[in-house]
Write a protein that holds these residues in place. Sequence first.
Motif, PDB file in Angstrom:
ATOM      1  N   GLY A  83       0.816  -1.214   0.000  1.00 44.72           N
ATOM      2  CA  GLY A  83       0.000   0.000   0.000  1.00 44.72           C
ATOM      3  C   GLY A  83       0.846   1.259   0.000  1.00 44.72           C
ATOM      4  O   GLY A  83       0.669   2.123  -0.834  1.00 44.72           O
ATOM      5  N   ASP A  84       1.767   1.344   0.942  1.00 40.42           N
ATOM      6  CA  ASP A  84       2.742   2.436   0.965  1.00 40.42           C
ATOM      7  C   ASP A  84       3.893   2.035   1.883  1.00 40.42           C
ATOM      8  O   ASP A  84       3.837   0.999   2.565  1.00 40.42           O
ATOM      9  CB  ASP A  84       2.120   3.779   1.368  1.00 40.42           C
ATOM     10  N   VAL A  85       4.927   2.854   1.903  1.00 37.06           N
ATOM     11  CA  VAL A  85       6.145   2.511   2.654  1.00 37.06           C
ATOM     12  C   VAL A  85       5.874   2.472   4.154  1.00 37.06           C
ATOM     13  O   VAL A  85       6.377   1.592   4.855  1.00 37.06           O
ATOM     14  CB  VAL A  85       7.292   3.491   2.299  1.00 37.06           C
ATOM     15  N   GLU A  86       5.071   3.395   4.661  1.00 34.90           N
ATOM     16  CA  GLU A  86       4.782   3.412   6.104  1.00 34.90           C
ATOM     17  C   GLU A  86       4.003   2.171   6.531  1.00 34.90           C
ATOM     18  O   GLU A  86       4.264   1.612   7.600  1.00 34.90           O
ATOM     19  CB  GLU A  86       4.050   4.697   6.500  1.00 34.90           C
ATOM     20  N   LYS A  87       3.068   1.719   5.715  1.00 38.65           N
ATOM     21  CA  LYS A  87       2.342   0.484   6.023  1.00 38.65           C
ATOM     22  C   LYS A  87       3.304  -0.700   6.021  1.00 38.65           C
ATOM     23  O   LYS A  87       3.194  -1.607   6.857  1.00 38.65           O
ATOM     24  CB  LYS A  87       1.209   0.255   5.025  1.00 38.65           C
ATOM     25  N   PHE A  88       4.232  -0.707   5.070  1.00 36.53           N
ATOM     26  CA  PHE A  88       5.230  -1.773   5.037  1.00 36.53           C
ATOM     27  C   PHE A  88       6.043  -1.785   6.322  1.00 36.53           C
ATOM     28  O   PHE A  88       6.221  -2.828   6.953  1.00 36.53           O
ATOM     29  CB  PHE A  88       6.157  -1.609   3.824  1.00 36.53           C
ATOM     30  N   LYS A  89       6.544  -0.611   6.739  1.00 36.96           N
ATOM     31  CA  LYS A  89       7.357  -0.523   7.961  1.00 36.96           C
ATOM     32  C   LYS A  89       6.560  -0.977   9.178  1.00 36.96           C
ATOM     33  O   LYS A  89       7.080  -1.714  10.031  1.00 36.96           O
ATOM     34  CB  LYS A  89       7.871   0.900   8.169  1.00 36.96           C
ATOM     35  N   THR A  90       5.304  -0.565   9.263  1.00 39.16           N
ATOM     36  CA  THR A  90       4.449  -0.970  10.383  1.00 39.16           C
ATOM     37  C   THR A  90       4.277  -2.482  10.393  1.00 39.16           C
ATOM     38  O   THR A  90       4.381  -3.129  11.450  1.00 39.16           O
ATOM     39  CB  THR A  90       3.076  -0.260  10.283  1.00 39.16           C
ATOM     40  N   ASN A  91       4.035  -3.062   9.238  1.00 41.22           N
ATOM     41  CA  ASN A  91       3.867  -4.510   9.114  1.00 41.22           C
ATOM     42  C   ASN A  91       5.170  -5.232   9.473  1.00 41.22           C
ATOM     43  O   ASN A  91       5.166  -6.234  10.196  1.00 41.22           O
ATOM     44  CB  ASN A  91       3.418  -4.842   7.686  1.00 41.22           C
ATOM     45  N   PHE A  92       6.297  -4.726   8.962  1.00 41.55           N
ATOM     46  CA  PHE A  92       7.601  -5.327   9.241  1.00 41.55           C
ATOM     47  C   PHE A  92       7.888  -5.273  10.749  1.00 41.55           C
ATOM     48  O   PHE A  92       8.338  -6.267  11.340  1.00 41.55           O
ATOM     49  CB  PHE A  92       8.681  -4.574   8.458  1.00 41.55           C
ATOM     50  N   ASN A  93       7.631  -4.124  11.373  1.00 42.38           N
ATOM     51  CA  ASN A  93       7.873  -3.983  12.813  1.00 42.38           C
ATOM     52  C   ASN A  93       6.972  -4.910  13.622  1.00 42.38           C
ATOM     53  O   ASN A  93       7.424  -5.509  14.603  1.00 42.38           O
ATOM     54  CB  ASN A  93       7.684  -2.536  13.256  1.00 42.38           C
ATOM     55  N   SER A  96       8.322  -8.350  13.277  1.00 40.83           N
ATOM     56  CA  SER A  96       9.532  -8.451  14.101  1.00 40.83           C
ATOM     57  C   SER A  96       9.166  -8.638  15.569  1.00 40.83           C
ATOM     58  O   SER A  96       9.730  -9.493  16.257  1.00 40.83           O
ATOM     59  CB  SER A  96      10.393  -7.191  13.950  1.00 40.83           C
ATOM     60  N   ALA A  97       8.221  -7.842  16.046  1.00 38.78           N
ATOM     61  CA  ALA A  97       7.808  -7.927  17.455  1.00 38.78           C
ATOM     62  C   ALA A  97       7.165  -9.268  17.777  1.00 38.78           C
ATOM     63  O   ALA A  97       7.205  -9.720  18.931  1.00 38.78           O
ATOM     64  CB  ALA A  97       6.847  -6.789  17.783  1.00 38.78           C
ATOM     65  N   GLY A  98       6.586  -9.906  16.772  1.00 41.55           N
ATOM     66  CA  GLY A  98       5.932 -11.194  16.983  1.00 41.55           C
ATOM     67  C   GLY A  98       6.880 -12.375  17.086  1.00 41.55           C
ATOM     68  O   GLY A  98       6.462 -13.480  17.437  1.00 41.55           O
ATOM     69  N   ILE A  99       8.166 -12.152  16.819  1.00 37.89           N
ATOM     70  CA  ILE A  99       9.133 -13.247  16.934  1.00 37.89           C
ATOM     71  C   ILE A  99       9.322 -13.558  18.410  1.00 37.89           C
ATOM     72  O   ILE A  99       9.687 -12.691  19.197  1.00 37.89           O
ATOM     73  CB  ILE A  99      10.474 -12.872  16.272  1.00 37.89           C
ATOM     74  N   GLN A 100       9.063 -14.787  18.779  1.00 33.59           N
ATOM     75  CA  GLN A 100       9.266 -15.208  20.155  1.00 33.59           C
ATOM     76  C   GLN A 100      10.684 -15.743  20.293  1.00 33.59           C
ATOM     77  O   GLN A 100      11.080 -16.654  19.586  1.00 33.59           O
ATOM     78  CB  GLN A 100       8.249 -16.272  20.539  1.00 33.59           C
ATOM     79  N   GLY A 101      11.436 -15.129  21.171  1.00 33.35           N
ATOM     80  CA  GLY A 101      12.826 -15.530  21.335  1.00 33.35           C
ATOM     81  C   GLY A 101      13.691 -14.834  20.308  1.00 33.35           C
ATOM     82  O   GLY A 101      13.571 -13.632  20.089  1.00 33.35           O
ATOM     83  N   SER A 102      14.531 -15.592  19.648  1.00 29.03           N
ATOM     84  CA  SER A 102      15.509 -15.017  18.732  1.00 29.03           C
ATOM     85  C   SER A 102      15.197 -15.383  17.297  1.00 29.03           C
ATOM     86  O   SER A 102      14.645 -16.439  17.017  1.00 29.03           O
ATOM     87  CB  SER A 102      16.903 -15.542  19.094  1.00 29.03           C
ATOM     88  N   GLY A 103      15.572 -14.497  16.398  1.00 32.60           N
ATOM     89  CA  GLY A 103      15.359 -14.760  14.988  1.00 32.60           C
ATOM     90  C   GLY A 103      15.642 -13.537  14.146  1.00 32.60           C
ATOM     91  O   GLY A 103      16.242 -12.566  14.603  1.00 32.60           O
ATOM     92  N   TRP A 104      15.180 -13.596  12.917  1.00 36.43           N
ATOM     93  CA  TRP A 104      15.401 -12.542  11.933  1.00 36.43           C
ATOM     94  C   TRP A 104      14.091 -12.224  11.237  1.00 36.43           C
ATOM     95  O   TRP A 104      13.257 -13.104  11.034  1.00 36.43           O
ATOM     96  CB  TRP A 104      16.422 -13.014  10.894  1.00 36.43           C
ATOM     97  N   CYS A 105      13.951 -10.967  10.847  1.00 40.84           N
ATOM     98  CA  CYS A 105      12.811 -10.553  10.043  1.00 40.84           C
ATOM     99  C   CYS A 105      13.369 -10.066   8.712  1.00 40.84           C
ATOM    100  O   CYS A 105      14.355  -9.321   8.669  1.00 40.84           O
ATOM    101  CB  CYS A 105      12.020  -9.449  10.736  1.00 40.84           C
ATOM    102  N   TRP A 106      12.725 -10.487   7.643  1.00 37.97           N
ATOM    103  CA  TRP A 106      13.230 -10.241   6.291  1.00 37.97           C
ATOM    104  C   TRP A 106      12.182  -9.629   5.395  1.00 37.97           C
ATOM    105  O   TRP A 106      10.994  -9.954   5.501  1.00 37.97           O
ATOM    106  CB  TRP A 106      13.640 -11.569   5.650  1.00 37.97           C
ATOM    107  N   LEU A 107      12.625  -8.821   4.470  1.00 37.50           N
ATOM    108  CA  LEU A 107      11.864  -8.501   3.272  1.00 37.50           C
ATOM    109  C   LEU A 107      12.530  -9.329   2.197  1.00 37.50           C
ATOM    110  O   LEU A 107      13.730  -9.173   1.938  1.00 37.50           O
ATOM    111  CB  LEU A 107      11.939  -7.009   2.924  1.00 37.50           C
TER     112      LEU A 107
END
Length: 179
Positions: A83-93, A96-107
């Motif tokens: 939709g737009d860059v801000e929506k992407f960042k919100t979704n990415f964040n 990321s916050a939903g990762i339990q423990g350790s890991g990586w978030c990717w585009l």
Amino acid sequence: MTLHHSKHHQTYINNLNAANKAFAEAEKNGDLRKQIELQSAIKFNGGSHINHSLFWKNMAPQSEGGGQLHDGPLKQAIEKEFGDVEKFKTNFNATSAGIQGSGWCWLGLSKGGHLEIVTTKDQDPLVTHHPILGSDIWEHSWYLQYKNDKASYFKQWWNVVNWKEAEARYNEAIKKASL
């Protein structure tokens, strides 16, 4: 990030080198059991090295363009998918916050040519997609500066994202996909 780079990443490299050496020795000696035993150390430390090598390239100081996404194919693709860059960042964040423990978030760019937000566990590298942008969600990435406020780390990280590198990775992935 100096500690993260010089201690954490270097330790993964040292451990990978040791595991590879031990694997070669086990292979030379025909010790299949030892080779199997070493695979998890190679995967963990090798994945960490791959991930961190991309992570360092995916950041730049603001004085060198960090945080600045200019018009181009990547921005257009992000806008198309999210939709737009801000929506992407919100979704990415949020991902990321939903990762339990350790890991990586990717585009990542999927094999079907779509940008997707994907997570990997622990130090697993992104192998299902072509990585465009990766964020380290392990505590060692943010805890020294942000304590227990990792959401602030996620928000601030965008100020140093090296979009030029991400754009180059995107263009490379698109080129490979069209071959």
